[in-house]
Scaffold this active site. Structure first.
Site, PDB file in Angstrom:
ATOM      1  N   PRO A   2       0.819  -1.221   0.000  1.00 10.79           N
ATOM      2  CA  PRO A   2       0.000   0.000   0.000  1.00 10.79           C
ATOM      3  C   PRO A   2       0.855   1.275   0.000  1.00 10.79           C
ATOM      4  CG  PRO A   2      -0.600  -1.488   1.810  1.00 10.79           C
ATOM      5  CD  PRO A   2       0.678  -1.992   1.226  1.00 10.79           C
ATOM      6  N   LYS A  55      -0.676   8.325   3.296  1.00 11.91           N
ATOM      7  CA  LYS A  55      -0.983   6.906   3.451  1.00 11.91           C
ATOM      8  C   LYS A  55      -2.006   6.649   4.564  1.00 11.91           C
ATOM      9  CE  LYS A  55       3.676   5.603   1.988  1.00 11.91           C
ATOM     10  NZ  LYS A  55       4.916   4.905   2.395  1.00 11.91           N
ATOM     11  N   ASN A 168       7.820   3.199  -1.770  1.00 14.64           N
ATOM     12  CA  ASN A 168       8.998   2.719  -2.485  1.00 14.64           C
ATOM     13  C   ASN A 168       8.763   2.503  -3.976  1.00 14.64           C
ATOM     14  OD1 ASN A 168      11.709   1.999  -2.520  1.00 14.64           O
ATOM     15  ND2 ASN A 168      11.222  -0.178  -2.370  1.00 14.64           N
ATOM     16  N   ARG A 243      15.163   0.788   2.223  1.00 14.37           N
ATOM     17  CA  ARG A 243      14.216   0.421   1.165  1.00 14.37           C
ATOM     18  C   ARG A 243      14.982   0.316  -0.151  1.00 14.37           C
ATOM     19  NH1 ARG A 243       9.025   1.349   2.339  1.00 14.37           N
ATOM     20  NH2 ARG A 243       8.754  -0.306   0.823  1.00 14.37           N
TER      21      ARG A 243
END
Ligand SMILES: [Zn+2]
Length: 253
Positions: A2, A55, A168, A243
């Site tokens: 997500p 988010k 990412n 990441r």
């Protein structure tokens, strides 16, 4: 995984299914739900507003109550219109008629008052969301230049306090589309390069909303290589969270 586009899509579906309606059934059947035993207080309330901020998903109910969700790496929202439960043991179920919204897993699910949301420091710190109405590209690029000073571009793009909603996969695609390496120092980028990379982040997110699927050309490209030059796509962990950045050393400078 997500990212902001996923959350906006979930908010859009939840809004279409249930906004303006009185919730007939609210439950948190999973014992793992952070609001297990408390969700029933939403029954009989109207879902007044659904919004995505980066988010974070916020569902506002009559009586000053808010569901605040952050899916983290593995959470999900599923909304159905045919009366079928989308999956077993949700953390939260909201239903009216045949419309059912279910949420499970993730980093955060809480049921709080409007005033808690208004005074939430994490939400207050969020940078502008490229999918929000009135998103100002030039202002966001300037914010990236100032707040991202001393950091690598790919790392700064993941900082939700600079621009919110970018994860990412989105940042990797956007850097590739802009032709800029995620390893460049933010300070070394020109104003037009910064605007270009912010514009590509917004574009990737908007394509994802329009098509229901995030464009993917370089992220986890693997053996197929760079879609532009067919060269090898490189990957390496970046930033404190390590990441994985994916980039083409020929097409991204
Ligand atoms: Zn290439």
């Amino acid at each position: 995984m997500p990212e902001g586009d996923t959350i906006h899509r979930a908010a859009n579906r939840l809004r279409t299914a249930l906004a303006g309606r009185v919730i007939e059934l609210a439950d948190a059947p999973s014992p793992r739900s952070p609001i297990h035993g408390r969700a029933k207080s939403l029954q009989g309330r109207t879902l007044e507003l659904v919004e995505a901020r980066g988010k974070h998903l916020l569902a506002h109910f009559s009586g000053e109550l808010v569901i605040h969700s952050h899916l983290g790496m593995n959470g999900r929202w599923r909304i159905t219109a045919d009366g079928r439960m989308p999956f077993g043991r949700p953390w939260l179920v909201l239903a009216q008629g045949r419309a059912i919204a279910a949420q499970a897993d993730g980093k955060l699910l809480r049921l709080v008052s409007e005033s808690r949301i208004r005074n939430d420091p994490g939400l207050a710190q969020l940078g502008p969301d490229p999918l929000a109405a009135g998103f100002d590209l030039e202002a966001a690029a300037a914010r990236l230049r100032i707040r991202g000073a001393g950091r690598e571009l790919g790392d700064a793009l993941l900082d939700q306090r600079i621009i919110s909603g970018i994860g990412n996969a989105i940042r990797n695609e956007a850097c590739f589309r802009a032709g800029i390496s995620p390893w460049r120092q933010v300070d070394a980028l020109s104003a037009s390069e910064l605007e270009s990379v912010v514009a590509e982040n917004e574009r990737v997110m908007r394509i994802s909303i329009a098509k229901g699927r995030r464009p993917r050309s370089i992220y986890r490209a693997g053996r197929s290589g760079c879609p532009r030059c067919r060269g090898e796509v490189r990957s390496r962990g970046q930033g404190d969270a390590n990441r994985t950045a994916y980039w083409c050393p020929s097409c991204q400078t």
